[in-house]
Write a protein that holds these residues in place. Structure first.
Motif, mmCIF file in Angstrom:
data_model
loop_
_atom_site.group_PDB
_atom_site.id
_atom_site.type_symbol
_atom_site.label_atom_id
_atom_site.label_comp_id
_atom_site.label_asym_id
_atom_site.label_seq_id
_atom_site.Cartn_x
_atom_site.Cartn_y
_atom_site.Cartn_z
ATOM 1 N N ASN A 16 0.827 -1.209 0.000
ATOM 2 C CA ASN A 16 0.000 0.000 0.000
ATOM 3 C C ASN A 16 0.867 1.268 0.000
ATOM 4 O OD1 ASN A 16 -2.579 1.192 -0.028
ATOM 5 N ND2 ASN A 16 -2.468 1.601 2.157
ATOM 6 N N GLU A 17 1.964 1.235 0.754
ATOM 7 C CA GLU A 17 2.859 2.395 0.832
ATOM 8 C C GLU A 17 3.448 2.734 -0.535
ATOM 9 O OE1 GLU A 17 5.815 1.469 3.732
ATOM 10 O OE2 GLU A 17 4.406 1.558 5.422
ATOM 11 N N GLN A 18 3.754 1.696 -1.316
ATOM 12 C CA GLN A 18 4.462 1.931 -2.579
ATOM 13 C C GLN A 18 3.563 1.982 -3.813
ATOM 14 O OE1 GLN A 18 8.426 0.058 -2.852
ATOM 15 N NE2 GLN A 18 7.914 -0.987 -0.936
ATOM 16 N N LEU A 19 2.365 1.401 -3.722
ATOM 17 C CA LEU A 19 1.507 1.358 -4.911
ATOM 18 C C LEU A 19 0.155 2.043 -4.721
ATOM 19 C CD1 LEU A 19 2.058 -2.351 -6.050
ATOM 20 C CD2 LEU A 19 2.864 -0.313 -7.233
ATOM 21 N N ASP A 20 -0.157 2.425 -3.480
ATOM 22 C CA ASP A 20 -1.459 3.026 -3.195
ATOM 23 C C ASP A 20 -2.584 2.081 -3.640
ATOM 24 O OD1 ASP A 20 -3.228 4.879 -2.240
ATOM 25 O OD2 ASP A 20 -3.238 6.110 -4.048
ATOM 26 N N VAL A 21 -2.618 0.919 -2.998
ATOM 27 C CA VAL A 21 -3.561 -0.153 -3.350
ATOM 28 C C VAL A 21 -4.998 0.246 -2.996
ATOM 29 C CG1 VAL A 21 -4.157 -2.576 -2.914
ATOM 30 C CG2 VAL A 21 -1.757 -1.886 -3.014
ATOM 31 N N ASN A 22 -5.962 -0.150 -3.867
ATOM 32 C CA ASN A 22 -7.368 0.206 -3.635
ATOM 33 C C ASN A 22 -8.108 -0.761 -2.726
ATOM 34 O OD1 ASN A 22 -6.704 0.817 -6.772
ATOM 35 N ND2 ASN A 22 -7.843 2.498 -5.843
ATOM 36 N N GLY A 23 -7.674 -2.023 -2.705
ATOM 37 C CA GLY A 23 -8.396 -2.999 -1.901
ATOM 38 C C GLY A 23 -7.668 -4.323 -1.853
ATOM 39 N N ALA A 24 -8.126 -5.194 -0.964
ATOM 40 C CA ALA A 24 -7.493 -6.503 -0.793
ATOM 41 C C ALA A 24 -8.468 -7.615 -1.165
ATOM 42 C CB ALA A 24 -7.042 -6.683 0.655
ATOM 43 N N VAL A 25 -7.881 -8.729 -1.624
ATOM 44 C CA VAL A 25 -8.627 -9.968 -1.812
ATOM 45 C C VAL A 25 -7.966 -10.986 -0.896
ATOM 46 C CG1 VAL A 25 -9.352 -11.765 -3.416
ATOM 47 C CG2 VAL A 25 -9.052 -9.420 -4.239
ATOM 48 N N LEU A 26 -8.721 -11.510 0.060
ATOM 49 C CA LEU A 26 -8.170 -12.496 0.991
ATOM 50 C C LEU A 26 -8.441 -13.893 0.467
ATOM 51 C CD1 LEU A 26 -9.133 -11.065 4.498
ATOM 52 C CD2 LEU A 26 -6.900 -11.063 3.427
ATOM 53 N N ILE A 73 -9.833 -9.127 9.801
ATOM 54 C CA ILE A 73 -10.284 -8.115 10.763
ATOM 55 C C ILE A 73 -9.313 -6.943 10.825
ATOM 56 C CG2 ILE A 73 -10.736 -7.724 13.227
ATOM 57 C CD1 ILE A 73 -11.803 -10.561 13.379
ATOM 58 N N SER A 74 -8.017 -7.214 10.618
ATOM 59 C CA SER A 74 -6.989 -6.186 10.819
ATOM 60 C C SER A 74 -6.673 -5.325 9.605
ATOM 61 C CB SER A 74 -5.681 -6.838 11.290
ATOM 62 O OG SER A 74 -5.874 -7.604 12.456
ATOM 63 N N VAL A 75 -6.813 -5.882 8.382
ATOM 64 C CA VAL A 75 -6.329 -5.193 7.175
ATOM 65 C C VAL A 75 -6.870 -3.776 7.050
ATOM 66 C CG1 VAL A 75 -6.519 -5.159 4.651
ATOM 67 C CG2 VAL A 75 -5.729 -7.205 5.792
ATOM 68 N N LYS A 76 -8.170 -3.605 7.144
ATOM 69 C CA LYS A 76 -8.782 -2.286 6.962
ATOM 70 C C LYS A 76 -8.337 -1.325 8.065
ATOM 71 C CE LYS A 76 -11.814 0.739 5.266
ATOM 72 N NZ LYS A 76 -11.538 1.905 6.092
ATOM 73 N N ALA A 77 -8.339 -1.805 9.306
ATOM 74 C CA ALA A 77 -8.005 -0.940 10.436
ATOM 75 C C ALA A 77 -6.552 -0.481 10.404
ATOM 76 C CB ALA A 77 -8.297 -1.669 11.753
ATOM 77 N N VAL A 78 -5.636 -1.352 9.964
ATOM 78 C CA VAL A 78 -4.205 -1.015 9.967
ATOM 79 C C VAL A 78 -3.813 -0.204 8.736
ATOM 80 C CG1 VAL A 78 -1.866 -1.966 9.891
ATOM 81 C CG2 VAL A 78 -3.576 -3.006 11.380
ATOM 82 N N THR A 79 -4.324 -0.607 7.556
ATOM 83 C CA THR A 79 -3.862 0.015 6.307
ATOM 84 C C THR A 79 -4.862 1.006 5.712
ATOM 85 O OG1 THR A 79 -4.839 -1.666 4.867
ATOM 86 C CG2 THR A 79 -2.659 -2.144 5.758
ATOM 87 N N GLY A 80 -6.113 0.940 6.137
ATOM 88 C CA GLY A 80 -7.152 1.771 5.523
ATOM 89 C C GLY A 80 -7.644 1.176 4.218
ATOM 90 N N MET A 81 -7.094 0.015 3.831
ATOM 91 C CA MET A 81 -7.425 -0.670 2.585
ATOM 92 C C MET A 81 -8.598 -1.622 2.815
ATOM 93 S SD MET A 81 -5.011 -3.517 0.773
ATOM 94 C CE MET A 81 -3.544 -2.531 1.034
ATOM 95 N N PRO A 82 -9.719 -1.428 2.140
ATOM 96 C CA PRO A 82 -10.854 -2.322 2.376
ATOM 97 C C PRO A 82 -10.635 -3.709 1.785
ATOM 98 C CG PRO A 82 -11.356 -0.845 0.568
ATOM 99 C CD PRO A 82 -10.022 -0.410 1.120
ATOM 100 N N VAL A 83 -11.176 -4.724 2.434
ATOM 101 C CA VAL A 83 -11.203 -6.069 1.849
ATOM 102 C C VAL A 83 -12.396 -6.095 0.899
ATOM 103 C CG1 VAL A 83 -11.456 -8.543 2.285
ATOM 104 C CG2 VAL A 83 -10.191 -7.114 3.914
#
Length: 452
Positions: free
Chosen positions: A238-248, A261-271
């Motif tokens: 996320n720091e280097q590419l400004d990712v829009n979202g995650a796929v778990l 549970i942690s991804v959104k809270a830590v990175t601001g990146m929605p799953v």
């Protein structure tokens, strides 16, 4: 389900407080200690846990909760709402460009399931949104990555753009976008290279692709089974590419679920999506509110309804429902109903979405599989038309014939007959209740005949 351990701990803790007529601050403190331990054991980031506990406690000891008529239930409501918020609050949908094609870059480490996820996402876009994607094979380093994507493309009957493993990945991405425009494709899904760890070469290449094709969406594919490491990987990308979202991926496996549970809270990146199995159709949009409900044992009725709407014949389902209401279901009807449910996916997965499923006796150890369902189908198919319509005709000699014809034992036939009889009794009971004859007490005799 990934959250099974967490779900059991949280539900056990909340059950203690659910029926209380009065809840004190001490009760809330005790519950929060248990919730904190449950979340930490599930590998949820400790800073996230600390903030979550603080917010729940502040709301739970408020006047509107402790002085309400059902304080225990109000506390559970607060936990549910905060858990939803922690995972993103509401569903975050995939981007869709005003002027096609929508370019989606799929990034992530090697081994996360990126190539398979590209195909799953393409299948989802076509099936659920009537889109026509083009897949781009830009991973030129991993042996057989291009072959794998081409095989998946053939399986889905979707085009795959490839220039082989000697071309520049940037040229592959640009060529794919150009072809998508020519063919009026509305999505381009670019399968990029991964590494075993984050490094400068990998990030440099991904940044060059990003600059060249200006994607509307960059999705990071992360393996949920790596736990807290998945969150660390998400931060780096996320720091280097400004990712829009995650796929778990692998959220159906034996994982503690902390990453989700942690991804959104830590990175601001929605799953945005969750991989719930290896099959090509086992990718689901990630709904924080539904996932919170499943974790807390409230079921996931909306997802169940969506599955039913997709896979079940609505007119025939209404007809079967009418027969059930009239307690007029035959074994032929039952067989058809069973086949409709099978279309919705693995039975234990379907059952897990039902409210209170975790408390259904025997469900956790049911180990429902296709062979058990096949056995039930074989027994019913070995009956005569008269026997299917009137099971009371089935005497000892008929049971032996049915068992022999279905490759089962007489005890298996007896079990199915007993369960079908119990189901008929329950339907009559429900029918009489609807007619205003009063509610009869007693245990619910319904049990799925494919649960051993």
């Amino acid at each position: 389900m990934a959250f099974e351990g967490l779900a059991e701990r949280l539900q056990g803790t909340l059950d203690k407080i659910k029926g209380k007529g009065k809840v004190t601050e001490a009760d809330v403190d005790e519950m929060m200690r248990e919730v904190r331990l449950a979340l930490l054991e599930a590998d949820v980031n400790f800073k996230v846990v600390k903030k979550f506990i603080k917010q729940v406690k502040e709301r739970a000891v408020g006047q509107e909760v402790l002085k309400s008529l059902t304080p225990g239930q109000q506390v559970i409501k607060v936990v549910n709402e905060e858990l939803q918020e922690l995972m993103g609050g509401e569903q975050s949908k995939i981007a869709h460009a005003d002027k096609p094609p929508t370019v989606v870059m799929m990034v992530g480490l090697q081994g996360a399931g990126k190539t398979t996820t590209v195909a799953k996402l393409a299948n989802h876009l076509r099936k659920e949104h009537n889109r026509q994607p083009l897949l781009a094979a830009a991973d030129i380093y991993r042996p057989a990555a291009i072959d794998q994507l081409e095989t998946l493309g053939k399986q889905l009957d979707m085009p795959v753009y490839s220039l082989g493993n000697q071309a520049d990945p940037v040229d592959i991405a640009k060529g794919a976008v150009a072809q998508a425009k020519d063919e009026h494709r509305d999505y381009v899904l670019i399968d990029t290279a991964g590494r075993l760890h984050v490094d400068e070469d990998l990030m440099g290449e991904l940044q060059r692709i990003k600059e060249a094709v200006q994607p509307e969406e960059i999705l990071l594919v992360v393996d949920a089974m790596t736990g807290q490491d998945a969150v660390n990987v998400a931060e780096s990308f996320n720091e280097q590419l400004d990712v829009n979202g995650a796929v778990l991926t692998k959220l159906d496996g034996d994982t503690r679920g902390g990453a989700a549970i942690s991804v959104k809270a830590v990175t601001g990146m929605p799953v945005k999506f969750a991989g719930m199995g290896e099959k090509i159709d086992q990718l689901e949009p990630f709904h924080p509110e539904r996932m919170a409900s499943r974790i807390l044992g409230m079921g996931d009725v909306l997802s169940l309804i969506e599955k039913a709407q997709t896979d079940v014949d609505e007119d025939r389902a209404k007809e079967l429902e009418k027969k059930m209401r009239q307690a007029d279901l035959t074994f032929d009807d039952f067989l058809e109903q069973l086949q409709q449910v099978k279309k919705m996916g693995p039975i234990d997965e379907v059952l897990s979405m039902m409210p209170g499923a975790n408390k259904m006796k025997g469900l956790k150890n049911a180990q429902v599989d296709d062979s058990q369902i096949t056995q039930v189908e074989a027994i019913i198919r070995s009956m005569t038309r008269a026997e299917k319509e009137d099971p009371s005709l089935i005497n000892a000699s008929r049971k032996k014939r049915i068992a022999k014809g279905s490759g089962t034992a007489v005890k298996d036939v007896n079990r199915l007959l007993k369960q079908f009889e119990d189901m008929q009794k329950m339907m009559k009971q429900m029918s009489s209740m609807q007619k205003g004859k009063g509610k009869k007490k007693g245990k619910n005799p319904m049990q799925f005949p494919f649960m051993q």
